[in-house]
Design a protein around this motif. Structure first.
Motif, PDB file in Angstrom:
ATOM      1  N   VAL A 100      56.833 -39.493  -0.465  1.00 56.33           N
ATOM      2  CA  VAL A 100      56.875 -38.064  -0.751  1.00 56.33           C
ATOM      3  C   VAL A 100      56.728 -37.270   0.541  1.00 56.33           C
ATOM      4  O   VAL A 100      56.289 -37.792   1.550  1.00 56.33           O
ATOM      5  CB  VAL A 100      55.752 -37.651  -1.732  1.00 56.33           C
ATOM      6  N   PHE A 101      57.121 -36.005   0.487  1.00 58.03           N
ATOM      7  CA  PHE A 101      56.880 -35.103   1.603  1.00 58.03           C
ATOM      8  C   PHE A 101      56.686 -33.700   1.053  1.00 58.03           C
ATOM      9  O   PHE A 101      57.062 -33.399  -0.070  1.00 58.03           O
ATOM     10  CB  PHE A 101      58.037 -35.139   2.614  1.00 58.03           C
ATOM     11  N   CYS A 102      56.073 -32.873   1.841  1.00 56.21           N
ATOM     12  CA  CYS A 102      55.820 -31.485   1.452  1.00 56.21           C
ATOM     13  C   CYS A 102      56.275 -30.595   2.600  1.00 56.21           C
ATOM     14  O   CYS A 102      56.026 -30.916   3.761  1.00 56.21           O
ATOM     15  CB  CYS A 102      54.334 -31.284   1.177  1.00 56.21           C
ATOM     16  N   GLU A 103      56.946 -29.519   2.274  1.00 50.46           N
ATOM     17  CA  GLU A 103      57.495 -28.656   3.302  1.00 50.46           C
ATOM     18  C   GLU A 103      57.078 -27.209   3.034  1.00 50.46           C
ATOM     19  O   GLU A 103      57.109 -26.759   1.894  1.00 50.46           O
ATOM     20  CB  GLU A 103      59.012 -28.779   3.264  1.00 50.46           C
ATOM     21  N   PRO A 108      48.149 -33.353   5.738  1.00 42.24           N
ATOM     22  CA  PRO A 108      48.113 -33.454   4.281  1.00 42.24           C
ATOM     23  C   PRO A 108      48.068 -34.906   3.834  1.00 42.24           C
ATOM     24  O   PRO A 108      48.544 -35.801   4.532  1.00 42.24           O
ATOM     25  CB  PRO A 108      49.431 -32.795   3.850  1.00 42.24           C
ATOM     26  N   SER A 109      47.457 -35.136   2.683  1.00 41.71           N
ATOM     27  CA  SER A 109      47.450 -36.473   2.100  1.00 41.71           C
ATOM     28  C   SER A 109      47.840 -36.352   0.636  1.00 41.71           C
ATOM     29  O   SER A 109      47.719 -35.290   0.028  1.00 41.71           O
ATOM     30  CB  SER A 109      46.075 -37.122   2.247  1.00 41.71           C
ATOM     31  N   VAL A 110      48.323 -37.429   0.081  1.00 45.88           N
ATOM     32  CA  VAL A 110      48.755 -37.435  -1.307  1.00 45.88           C
ATOM     33  C   VAL A 110      48.294 -38.728  -1.962  1.00 45.88           C
ATOM     34  O   VAL A 110      48.264 -39.774  -1.332  1.00 45.88           O
ATOM     35  CB  VAL A 110      50.293 -37.262  -1.425  1.00 45.88           C
ATOM     36  N   SER A 111      47.874 -38.612  -3.201  1.00 50.39           N
ATOM     37  CA  SER A 111      47.509 -39.789  -3.979  1.00 50.39           C
ATOM     38  C   SER A 111      48.074 -39.634  -5.381  1.00 50.39           C
ATOM     39  O   SER A 111      48.433 -38.539  -5.807  1.00 50.39           O
ATOM     40  CB  SER A 111      45.982 -39.950  -4.026  1.00 50.39           C
ATOM     41  N   LYS A 112      48.202 -40.756  -6.075  1.00 51.94           N
ATOM     42  CA  LYS A 112      48.707 -40.726  -7.447  1.00 51.94           C
ATOM     43  C   LYS A 112      47.529 -40.690  -8.404  1.00 51.94           C
ATOM     44  O   LYS A 112      46.561 -41.428  -8.237  1.00 51.94           O
ATOM     45  CB  LYS A 112      49.571 -41.938  -7.728  1.00 51.94           C
ATOM     46  N   THR A 143      51.268 -38.303 -11.731  1.00 55.44           N
ATOM     47  CA  THR A 143      51.061 -37.038 -11.027  1.00 55.44           C
ATOM     48  C   THR A 143      50.682 -37.304  -9.574  1.00 55.44           C
ATOM     49  O   THR A 143      49.892 -38.191  -9.292  1.00 55.44           O
ATOM     50  CB  THR A 143      49.936 -36.227 -11.712  1.00 55.44           C
ATOM     51  N   LEU A 144      51.271 -36.528  -8.664  1.00 57.48           N
ATOM     52  CA  LEU A 144      50.901 -36.582  -7.252  1.00 57.48           C
ATOM     53  C   LEU A 144      49.865 -35.497  -6.993  1.00 57.48           C
ATOM     54  O   LEU A 144      50.042 -34.355  -7.405  1.00 57.48           O
ATOM     55  CB  LEU A 144      52.117 -36.339  -6.363  1.00 57.48           C
ATOM     56  N   TYR A 145      48.792 -35.854  -6.330  1.00 58.02           N
ATOM     57  CA  TYR A 145      47.731 -34.904  -6.003  1.00 58.02           C
ATOM     58  C   TYR A 145      47.708 -34.708  -4.495  1.00 58.02           C
ATOM     59  O   TYR A 145      47.341 -35.601  -3.741  1.00 58.02           O
ATOM     60  CB  TYR A 145      46.379 -35.428  -6.505  1.00 58.02           C
ATOM     61  N   TRP A 146      48.161 -33.538  -4.048  1.00 55.03           N
ATOM     62  CA  TRP A 146      48.202 -33.193  -2.628  1.00 55.03           C
ATOM     63  C   TRP A 146      46.917 -32.470  -2.233  1.00 55.03           C
ATOM     64  O   TRP A 146      46.419 -31.643  -2.974  1.00 55.03           O
ATOM     65  CB  TRP A 146      49.360 -32.229  -2.351  1.00 55.03           C
ATOM     66  N   GLU A 156      49.038 -30.178  -7.566  1.00 54.78           N
ATOM     67  CA  GLU A 156      49.425 -31.304  -8.405  1.00 54.78           C
ATOM     68  C   GLU A 156      50.889 -31.167  -8.773  1.00 54.78           C
ATOM     69  O   GLU A 156      51.327 -30.096  -9.183  1.00 54.78           O
ATOM     70  CB  GLU A 156      48.569 -31.368  -9.670  1.00 54.78           C
ATOM     71  N   LEU A 157      51.663 -32.241  -8.593  1.00 60.44           N
ATOM     72  CA  LEU A 157      53.091 -32.237  -8.904  1.00 60.44           C
ATOM     73  C   LEU A 157      53.412 -33.457  -9.749  1.00 60.44           C
ATOM     74  O   LEU A 157      52.970 -34.570  -9.429  1.00 60.44           O
ATOM     75  CB  LEU A 157      53.914 -32.263  -7.626  1.00 60.44           C
ATOM     76  N   TYR A 158      54.190 -33.295 -10.798  1.00 63.28           N
ATOM     77  CA  TYR A 158      54.553 -34.406 -11.659  1.00 63.28           C
ATOM     78  C   TYR A 158      55.586 -35.282 -10.963  1.00 63.28           C
ATOM     79  O   TYR A 158      56.588 -34.793 -10.462  1.00 63.28           O
ATOM     80  CB  TYR A 158      55.083 -33.928 -12.993  1.00 63.28           C
ATOM     81  N   VAL A 159      55.341 -36.590 -10.939  1.00 60.57           N
ATOM     82  CA  VAL A 159      56.237 -37.529 -10.274  1.00 60.57           C
ATOM     83  C   VAL A 159      57.629 -37.473 -10.880  1.00 60.57           C
ATOM     84  O   VAL A 159      58.626 -37.565 -10.187  1.00 60.57           O
ATOM     85  CB  VAL A 159      55.664 -38.969 -10.349  1.00 60.57           C
TER      86      VAL A 159
END
Length: 66
Positions: free
Chosen positions: A4-7, A21-25, A31-34, A59-62
């Motif tokens: 994943v990436f965030c812009e 930034p870090s992300v986990s499921k 769900t991705l938790y940034w 939070e973003l849905y995978v």
């Protein structure tokens, strides 16, 4: 494995920039938790200004990215 990436959109009135930034499921991997620590900035009268620093979570849905 999920990549994943965030812009950031630095042309919004107010935006957030994190250099670490870090992300986990979460939610059984649905769900991705940034999270990230960084700066809130923006544009006022065409000039970029610094508002404050802090931590932001999202939070973003995978399913939207798979």
């Amino acid at each position: 494995m999920t990549n994943v990436f965030c812009e950031t959109n630095m042309y919004q009135t107010k935006w957030f920039l994190s250099v670490n930034p870090s992300v986990s499921k979460i939610d059984a991997g649905r769900t991705l938790y940034w999270t990230g620590t960084g700066d809130y900035c923006g544009y006022v009268g065409g000039k970029q200004i610094y508002y404050s620093s802090g931590t932001q979570h999202a939070e973003l849905y995978v399913g939207k990215y798979a």
